[in-house]
Scaffold this active site. Structure first.
Site, PDB file in Angstrom:
ATOM      1  NE  ARG A  98      19.074 -45.918  19.925  1.00 40.66           N
ATOM      2  CZ  ARG A  98      19.009 -44.646  20.587  1.00 40.66           C
ATOM      3  NH1 ARG A  98      19.067 -44.646  21.818  1.00 40.66           N
ATOM      4  NH2 ARG A  98      18.768 -43.653  20.058  1.00 40.66           N
ATOM      5  CB  THR A 126      10.900 -50.371  20.023  1.00 41.54           C
ATOM      6  OG1 THR A 126      12.066 -51.028  19.396  1.00 41.54           O
ATOM      7  CG2 THR A 126       9.734 -50.609  19.239  1.00 41.54           C
ATOM      8  CG  ASP A 132      23.724 -42.099  14.947  1.00 42.49           C
ATOM      9  OD1 ASP A 132      22.789 -42.596  15.053  1.00 42.49           O
ATOM     10  OD2 ASP A 132      24.780 -42.825  14.691  1.00 42.49           O
ATOM     11  CG  ASP A 149      24.311 -42.033  11.206  1.00 44.17           C
ATOM     12  OD1 ASP A 149      24.786 -43.025  10.496  1.00 44.17           O
ATOM     13  OD2 ASP A 149      23.182 -41.941  11.601  1.00 44.17           O
TER      14      ASP A 149
HETATM   15  O1  LIG Z   1      21.950 -47.101  24.907  1.00 45.41           O
HETATM   16  P1  LIG Z   1      21.172 -47.241  23.431  1.00 45.41           P
HETATM   17  O2  LIG Z   1      20.013 -46.543  23.392  1.00 45.41           O
HETATM   18  O3  LIG Z   1      21.047 -48.645  23.057  1.00 45.41           O
HETATM   19  O4  LIG Z   1      22.143 -46.567  22.467  1.00 45.41           O
HETATM   20  C1  LIG Z   1      23.353 -46.639  22.412  1.00 45.41           C
HETATM   21  C2  LIG Z   1      23.666 -47.379  20.890  1.00 45.41           C
HETATM   22  O5  LIG Z   1      23.304 -46.739  19.707  1.00 45.41           O
HETATM   23  C3  LIG Z   1      24.487 -46.509  18.835  1.00 45.41           C
HETATM   24  O6  LIG Z   1      24.426 -47.539  17.705  1.00 45.41           O
HETATM   25  P2  LIG Z   1      23.502 -47.733  16.643  1.00 45.41           P
HETATM   26  O7  LIG Z   1      22.259 -48.531  17.099  1.00 45.41           O
HETATM   27  O8  LIG Z   1      22.892 -46.334  16.344  1.00 45.41           O
HETATM   28  O9  LIG Z   1      24.049 -48.373  15.689  1.00 45.41           O
HETATM   29  P3  LIG Z   1      25.310 -48.006  14.693  1.00 45.41           P
HETATM   30  O10 LIG Z   1      26.638 -47.891  15.732  1.00 45.41           O
HETATM   31  O11 LIG Z   1      25.521 -49.056  13.847  1.00 45.41           O
HETATM   32  O12 LIG Z   1      25.083 -46.657  14.025  1.00 45.41           O
HETATM   33  C4  LIG Z   1      25.543 -46.531  19.758  1.00 45.41           C
HETATM   34  O13 LIG Z   1      26.749 -47.013  19.078  1.00 45.41           O
HETATM   35  C5  LIG Z   1      25.158 -47.596  20.838  1.00 45.41           C
HETATM   36  O14 LIG Z   1      25.284 -48.978  20.263  1.00 45.41           O
HETATM   37  O1  LIG Z   2      23.080 -40.025  21.617  1.00 45.85           O
HETATM   38  C1  LIG Z   2      23.158 -41.036  21.088  1.00 45.85           C
HETATM   39  C2  LIG Z   2      22.074 -42.089  21.326  1.00 45.85           C
HETATM   40  C3  LIG Z   2      22.219 -43.378  20.639  1.00 45.85           C
HETATM   41  N1  LIG Z   2      23.400 -43.560  19.878  1.00 45.85           N
HETATM   42  C4  LIG Z   2      24.195 -42.381  19.252  1.00 45.85           C
HETATM   43  O2  LIG Z   2      25.011 -42.641  18.438  1.00 45.85           O
HETATM   44  N2  LIG Z   2      23.837 -41.293  19.785  1.00 45.85           N
HETATM   45 MG   LIG Z   3      24.384 -45.256  14.894  1.00 47.48          MG
END
Ligand SMILES: O=P(O)(O)OC[C@H]1O[C@H](OP(=O)(O)OP(=O)(O)O)[C@H](O)[C@@H]1O
Ligand SMILES: O=c1cc[nH]c(=O)[nH]1
Ligand SMILES: [Mg+2]
Length: 211
Positions: free
Chosen positions: A106, A110, A202, A205
């Site tokens: 994400r 944006t 997150d 993370d």
């Molecule tokens: O509904 P959204 O606003 O799209 O957010 C949700 C997304 O954010 C997180 O991933 P992230 O982009 O942090 O990637 P990661 O899993 O690699 O940390 C989560 O695992 C989802 O995929």
């Molecule tokens: O709260 C949130 C939103 C997006 N992605 C996450 O991991 N946590």
């Molecule tokens: Mg993430």
């Protein structure tokens, strides 16, 4: 078509989710809990799988016994990274499932989902799909994943997460009203950074200790 959201209220799921939310929960414990919840969620989300009856023989007698009806194993599609944590637990319960991966991150400003990887079974058009990602926040990642999957035409799609924001559910079902959502909780709102409040932080993370 009516949008469907199922909240999985099983006490073990709710208890483990609370432990995951707590800021002091360590990376190792968070990963372990996500794995355990994955098993429980898989149990709930597969409740309506169709059965067929086949003639078998027990050591004592023949009988017609129920077996899963689908000709082809289902596909679990993990949205990386955080989907991997749910996937592991689900595969413990459904070891013969096929697996697909969609790499999405994400954009922090944006909140648009950016794809960096896509690999699914070649015959996915003959299979039912369960898409997994712990977090449904803005819904952009889930929408992008399902957009992409619909290009390869699976038999059916369900979406499973751990936590959903109301905004994410609304967005997802506006784009994909035919795809049911399963979640362990619907939280209050998204903050200005697109994080679910109260949420759990997150997920990626916290799973991998990257922040
Ligand atoms: O509904 P959204 O606003 O799209 O957010 C949700 C997304 O954010 C997180 O991933 P992230 O982009 O942090 O990637 P990661 O899993 O690699 O940390 C989560 O695992 C989802 O995929
Ligand atoms: O709260 C949130 C939103 C997006 N992605 C996450 O991991 N946590
Ligand atoms: Mg993430």
């Amino acid at each position: 078509m009516k949008a469907e959201v199922t909240v999985i209220e099983h006490p073990l799921v709710q208890h483990k989710l609370t432990l995951m939310r707590q800021a002091e929960t360590s990376t190792g414990k968070f990963r372990q809990l996500l794995h355990e919840i994955g098993i429980l969620l898989a149990y709930e989300v597969t409740r309506d799988l169709p059965l067929k009856y086949e003639e078998i023989k027990t050591p004592l007698a023949p009988m017609f016994a129920p077996m899963l009806a689908a000709d082809k194993k289902m596909v679990i599609v993990s949205i990386m990274r955080a989907g991997q944590g749910l996937l592991d637990g689900i595969l413990e319960l459904i070891p013969s499932a096929r697996v697909g991966h969609i790499g999405l991150y994400r954009d922090p400003i944006t909140h648009v989902a950016v794809e960096y990887y896509f690999k699914v079974p070649y015959d996915i058009d003959q299979r039912d799909v369960l898409v997994v990602d712990p977090m449904l926040a803005t819904g952009n990642s889930a929408v992008a994943a399902v957009d992409r999957l619909k290009e390869v035409n699976p038999k059916s799609i369900k979406f499973l997460c751990l936590l959903a924001a109301p905004e994410g559910i609304t967005h997802f079902h506006a784009q994909h009203p035919d795809v049911p959502i399963y979640t362990a909780a619907i939280d209050e709102y998204l903050d200005e950074n697109g994080y679910i409040i109260p949420g759990l932080g997150d997920a990626g993370d916290r799973m991998y200790g990257t922040k």
